[in-house]
Design a protein around this motif. Structure first.
Motif, mmCIF file in Angstrom:
data_model
loop_
_atom_site.group_PDB
_atom_site.id
_atom_site.type_symbol
_atom_site.label_atom_id
_atom_site.label_comp_id
_atom_site.label_asym_id
_atom_site.label_seq_id
_atom_site.Cartn_x
_atom_site.Cartn_y
_atom_site.Cartn_z
ATOM 1 N N ILE A 221 0.836 -1.199 0.000
ATOM 2 C CA ILE A 221 0.000 0.000 0.000
ATOM 3 C C ILE A 221 0.871 1.249 0.000
ATOM 4 C CG2 ILE A 221 -1.557 1.387 1.428
ATOM 5 C CD1 ILE A 221 -2.947 -1.171 2.250
ATOM 6 N N ALA A 222 1.905 1.237 0.828
ATOM 7 C CA ALA A 222 2.804 2.395 0.902
ATOM 8 C C ALA A 222 3.470 2.647 -0.450
ATOM 9 C CB ALA A 222 3.852 2.165 1.981
ATOM 10 N N ALA A 223 3.930 1.572 -1.107
ATOM 11 C CA ALA A 223 4.574 1.725 -2.409
ATOM 12 C C ALA A 223 3.584 2.212 -3.462
ATOM 13 C CB ALA A 223 5.191 0.392 -2.838
ATOM 14 N N MET A 224 2.387 1.637 -3.452
ATOM 15 C CA MET A 224 1.372 2.010 -4.436
ATOM 16 C C MET A 224 0.933 3.458 -4.260
ATOM 17 S SD MET A 224 -2.218 2.449 -4.443
ATOM 18 C CE MET A 224 -2.891 1.378 -3.184
ATOM 19 N N LEU A 225 0.633 3.861 -3.020
ATOM 20 C CA LEU A 225 0.215 5.236 -2.775
ATOM 21 C C LEU A 225 1.339 6.225 -3.073
ATOM 22 C CD1 LEU A 225 -1.851 4.915 0.537
ATOM 23 C CD2 LEU A 225 -2.717 5.303 -1.781
ATOM 24 N N GLY A 226 2.568 5.823 -2.759
ATOM 25 C CA GLY A 226 3.708 6.693 -3.047
ATOM 26 C C GLY A 226 3.844 6.978 -4.528
ATOM 27 N N LEU A 227 3.688 5.939 -5.361
ATOM 28 C CA LEU A 227 3.814 6.151 -6.804
ATOM 29 C C LEU A 227 2.617 6.933 -7.347
ATOM 30 C CD1 LEU A 227 5.702 5.581 -9.159
ATOM 31 C CD2 LEU A 227 4.296 3.609 -9.707
ATOM 32 N N MET A 228 1.410 6.642 -6.832
ATOM 33 C CA MET A 228 0.244 7.408 -7.264
ATOM 34 C C MET A 228 0.432 8.891 -6.951
ATOM 35 S SD MET A 228 -3.028 4.961 -6.298
ATOM 36 C CE MET A 228 -4.224 6.158 -6.895
ATOM 37 N N TRP A 229 1.032 9.175 -5.797
ATOM 38 C CA TRP A 229 1.286 10.571 -5.438
ATOM 39 C C TRP A 229 2.311 11.201 -6.377
ATOM 40 C CZ3 TRP A 229 5.824 12.910 -3.543
ATOM 41 C CH2 TRP A 229 5.665 14.241 -3.131
ATOM 42 N N LEU A 230 3.377 10.477 -6.684
ATOM 43 C CA LEU A 230 4.398 11.001 -7.591
ATOM 44 C C LEU A 230 3.839 11.253 -8.985
ATOM 45 C CD1 LEU A 230 7.509 8.811 -6.646
ATOM 46 C CD2 LEU A 230 7.226 11.268 -6.271
ATOM 47 N N LYS A 231 2.897 10.418 -9.416
ATOM 48 C CA LYS A 231 2.320 10.551 -10.758
ATOM 49 C C LYS A 231 1.190 11.570 -10.816
ATOM 50 C CE LYS A 231 4.712 7.178 -12.769
ATOM 51 N NZ LYS A 231 5.567 7.369 -13.969
ATOM 52 N N SER A 232 0.723 12.024 -9.664
ATOM 53 C CA SER A 232 -0.413 12.946 -9.643
ATOM 54 C C SER A 232 0.019 14.358 -10.058
ATOM 55 C CB SER A 232 -1.052 12.985 -8.257
ATOM 56 O OG SER A 232 -0.172 13.582 -7.317
ATOM 57 N N ARG A 233 -0.931 15.135 -10.526
ATOM 58 C CA ARG A 233 -0.649 16.511 -10.929
ATOM 59 C C ARG A 233 -0.780 17.470 -9.754
ATOM 60 N NH1 ARG A 233 -3.326 17.427 -16.946
ATOM 61 N NH2 ARG A 233 -2.086 15.833 -18.033
ATOM 62 N N ARG A 234 -1.631 17.120 -8.796
ATOM 63 C CA ARG A 234 -1.848 17.980 -7.624
ATOM 64 C C ARG A 234 -1.232 17.327 -6.392
ATOM 65 N NH1 ARG A 234 -8.187 19.390 -8.116
ATOM 66 N NH2 ARG A 234 -8.298 17.153 -8.558
ATOM 67 N N LYS A 235 0.091 17.439 -6.319
ATOM 68 C CA LYS A 235 0.829 16.736 -5.267
ATOM 69 C C LYS A 235 0.532 17.292 -3.875
ATOM 70 C CE LYS A 235 4.694 14.973 -8.017
ATOM 71 N NZ LYS A 235 4.066 15.231 -9.320
ATOM 72 N N MET A 236 0.349 18.578 -3.766
ATOM 73 C CA MET A 236 0.072 19.165 -2.451
ATOM 74 C C MET A 236 -1.263 18.670 -1.903
ATOM 75 S SD MET A 236 2.605 20.972 -1.488
ATOM 76 C CE MET A 236 1.833 21.878 -0.139
ATOM 77 N N LEU A 237 -2.268 18.626 -2.759
ATOM 78 C CA LEU A 237 -3.573 18.127 -2.335
ATOM 79 C C LEU A 237 -3.495 16.649 -1.978
ATOM 80 C CD1 LEU A 237 -6.608 18.495 -1.943
ATOM 81 C CD2 LEU A 237 -6.912 17.989 -4.398
ATOM 82 N N GLY A 238 -2.780 15.869 -2.808
ATOM 83 C CA GLY A 238 -2.627 14.440 -2.528
ATOM 84 C C GLY A 238 -1.921 14.188 -1.217
ATOM 85 N N ALA A 239 -0.857 14.958 -0.966
ATOM 86 C CA ALA A 239 -0.119 14.796 0.293
ATOM 87 C C ALA A 239 -0.994 15.152 1.486
ATOM 88 C CB ALA A 239 1.131 15.671 0.271
ATOM 89 N N ALA A 240 -1.823 16.186 1.336
ATOM 90 C CA ALA A 240 -2.704 16.594 2.436
ATOM 91 C C ALA A 240 -3.742 15.520 2.734
ATOM 92 C CB ALA A 240 -3.390 17.906 2.080
ATOM 93 N N ILE A 241 -4.294 14.917 1.668
ATOM 94 C CA ILE A 241 -5.303 13.865 1.860
ATOM 95 C C ILE A 241 -4.686 12.653 2.552
ATOM 96 C CG2 ILE A 241 -6.783 12.224 0.657
ATOM 97 C CD1 ILE A 241 -7.273 14.393 -1.450
ATOM 98 N N ILE A 242 -3.500 12.229 2.094
ATOM 99 C CA ILE A 242 -2.827 11.078 2.706
ATOM 100 C C ILE A 242 -2.485 11.377 4.157
ATOM 101 C CG2 ILE A 242 -0.743 9.663 2.650
ATOM 102 C CD1 ILE A 242 -0.778 9.950 -0.405
ATOM 103 N N ALA A 243 -1.959 12.580 4.400
ATOM 104 C CA ALA A 243 -1.577 12.955 5.769
ATOM 105 C C ALA A 243 -2.784 13.012 6.701
ATOM 106 C CB ALA A 243 -0.862 14.307 5.761
ATOM 107 N N LEU A 244 -3.944 13.344 6.148
ATOM 108 C CA LEU A 244 -5.159 13.430 6.962
ATOM 109 C C LEU A 244 -5.778 12.057 7.214
ATOM 110 C CD1 LEU A 244 -7.385 15.179 8.303
ATOM 111 C CD2 LEU A 244 -8.513 15.250 6.061
ATOM 112 N N LEU A 245 -5.860 11.245 6.149
ATOM 113 C CA LEU A 245 -6.574 9.975 6.266
ATOM 114 C C LEU A 245 -5.745 8.864 6.906
ATOM 115 C CD1 LEU A 245 -8.502 9.787 2.865
ATOM 116 C CD2 LEU A 245 -9.383 10.400 5.116
ATOM 117 N N ALA A 246 -4.435 8.827 6.609
ATOM 118 C CA ALA A 246 -3.611 7.729 7.104
ATOM 119 C C ALA A 246 -3.660 7.583 8.630
ATOM 120 C CB ALA A 246 -2.172 7.895 6.624
ATOM 121 N N PRO A 247 -3.463 8.662 9.395
ATOM 122 C CA PRO A 247 -3.538 8.507 10.862
ATOM 123 C C PRO A 247 -4.912 8.050 11.342
ATOM 124 C CG PRO A 247 -2.466 10.577 10.276
ATOM 125 C CD PRO A 247 -3.076 10.030 9.030
#
Length: 418
Positions: A221-247
């Motif tokens: 999951i960590a590897a998959m989400l990491g690559l999806m984030w790298l491939k995304s166009r809105r990295k700041m939004l993606g990072a915020a969503i992951i940082a919010l939902l993961a905990p």
């Protein structure tokens, strides 16, 4: 009732399969990935639905006017070479009878994977295939996710019994592969209810994967989400969503789930982990001793007595890489890695050459998401015996078709430019 429903769906599809072999491939993927017949309680679990669909698909392909040639390319040639090598290694198998039985099963999977490459040609075909994969695996994602939430994560999620994804580890990895495909479909639709439905399915699938208690799934999951984030166009939004939902997700899981995940760093004290490492040593030692490997079905006491550091700890390979190494030798492992590398590079080529064309935005999105699926499989598969799991081979077929369509589009643009 479930048995009758699956039977009606399959037999109602036969005229459509005869009309177009693409329909046969889609039905085959549905029946082989979702295994809906295993959800029945009567005759369906043992009824040969897959064989009927395969025979009708091959008949339709033979009588169709559609092209019947395999697309030329590195992925196709590497897959054919691997198939040929499996047949060669079976001739030198340690257990010939058992190896022949398993070879027959694997060749059916490989045959239908090659048929998929032959018939999936258009954007619509590719899109429909991704939908079938998402529906097939998303069913278990929704079911498992609801179960995990309802039970507070106190019980493990399992897949359909007697299938590739029947185990808790296996269903988790299958869902991890499916999540990026759901994201592709979400990017491809303008219907709000479809987007929201896919969002819910992705979240529930993630919960189901975590609820499997699979440590390898957590890494995948960590590897998959990491690559999806790298491939995304809105990295700041993606990072915020992951940082919010993961905990929030991790805090939801019970203490014993946390304890099991923490054991990743203490694998020396884990019997299961050490058993896998013992099996990996066995596969390596066997491949060094036998050029053709041991053939299929080598997880037997006799083989471990000859090649394992701990002869008494007999385990399956629990790794796609060591499974390839033990069963088909260093050549088999090299061909498998070559196949994965060529698929990855072909997907990267699609991304590079389609980003500035609105007409090819779909192919860029799909290639990125398939890469995310494959990185999840590459990481999670390091701990599972899923060398012959058919979903990655269907994704390879999708990459082959998508690259061909991208090349056609680029060629037409070049002609117009002249």
């Amino acid at each position: 009732m479930r048995d009758i429903l699956v039977t009606l769906i399959v037999f109602a599809s036969l005229p459509l399969i005869i009309k177009n072999p693409v329909n046969g491939v889609l039905m085959w993927i549905w029946i082989s990935v979702m295994n809906p017949h295993t959800q029945g309680w009567g005759f369906a679990p043992t009824f040969p639905f897959a064989q009927i669909i395969a025979v009708m698909t091959l008949f339709s392909l033979a009588t169709s006017r559609a092209p019947k040639t395999l697309p030329a390319g590195g992925i196709t040639f590497a897959l054919l070479a691997m198939v040929l090598w499996m047949n060669v290694t079976t001739l030198f198998a340690i257990f010939p009878a058992a190896s022949q039985v398993q070879l027959a099963k694997v060749m059916k999977i490989m045959l239908m994977s090659l048929v998929t490459m032959v018939v999936i040609r258009s954007r619509q075909d590719v899109h429909r295939m991704i939908w079938v994969l998402v529906i097939s695996l998303g069913f278990y994602g929704i079911k498992g996710g609801i179960f995990t939430v309802r039970e507070g994560g106190n019980f493990r999620v399992w897949g359909p019994i007697g299938t590739f994804i029947g185990g808790n580890n296996e269903i988790a990895l299958a869902l991890i592969i499916a999540i990026p495909l759901m994201r592709y479909l979400q990017l491809s639709t303008g219907r709000r209810w479809v987007r929201h439905g896919l969002t819910i399915t992705m979240l529930l699938s993630c919960m189901a994967a975590l609820g499997s208690y699979s440590r390898g799934a957590l890494l995948a999951i960590a590897a998959m989400l990491g690559l999806m984030w790298l491939k995304s166009r809105r990295k700041m939004l993606g990072a915020a969503i992951i940082a919010l939902l993961a905990p929030l997700v991790l805090q939801f899981m019970p203490e014993r789930w946390m304890e099991r995940m923490d054991s990743i760093a203490e694998y020396e004290a884990d019997t299961s982990a050490m058993g896998r490492i013992n099996a990996w040593h066995m596969a390596y030692n066997l491949a060094k001793d036998r050029f053709f490997g041991g053939g299929f079905e080598i997880s037997e006491p006799f083989v471990f007595h000859l090649y394992a550091p701990n002869p008494g700890a007999v385990h399956a390979a629990h790794s796609i890489y060591f499974q390839a190494l033990g069963e088909h030798g260093f050549v088999g492992l090299a061909l498998y890695l070559l196949l994965g590398t060529l698929t990855w590079r072909s997907a990267s080529w699609i991304v590079r050459n389609s980003g500035d064309d609105p007409e090819l935005q779909w192919s860029s999105n799909l290639a990125k998401m398939i890469q995310a699926s494959l990185i999840g499989f590459a990481v999670g598969g390091a701990f599972l015996s899923l060398l012959y799991f058919d979903v990655p081979y269907y994704l390879m077929a999708a990459v082959v078709a998508t690259r061909a369509l991208t090349e056609q589009r680029l060629a037409s643009r070049l002609i117009k430019a002249r």
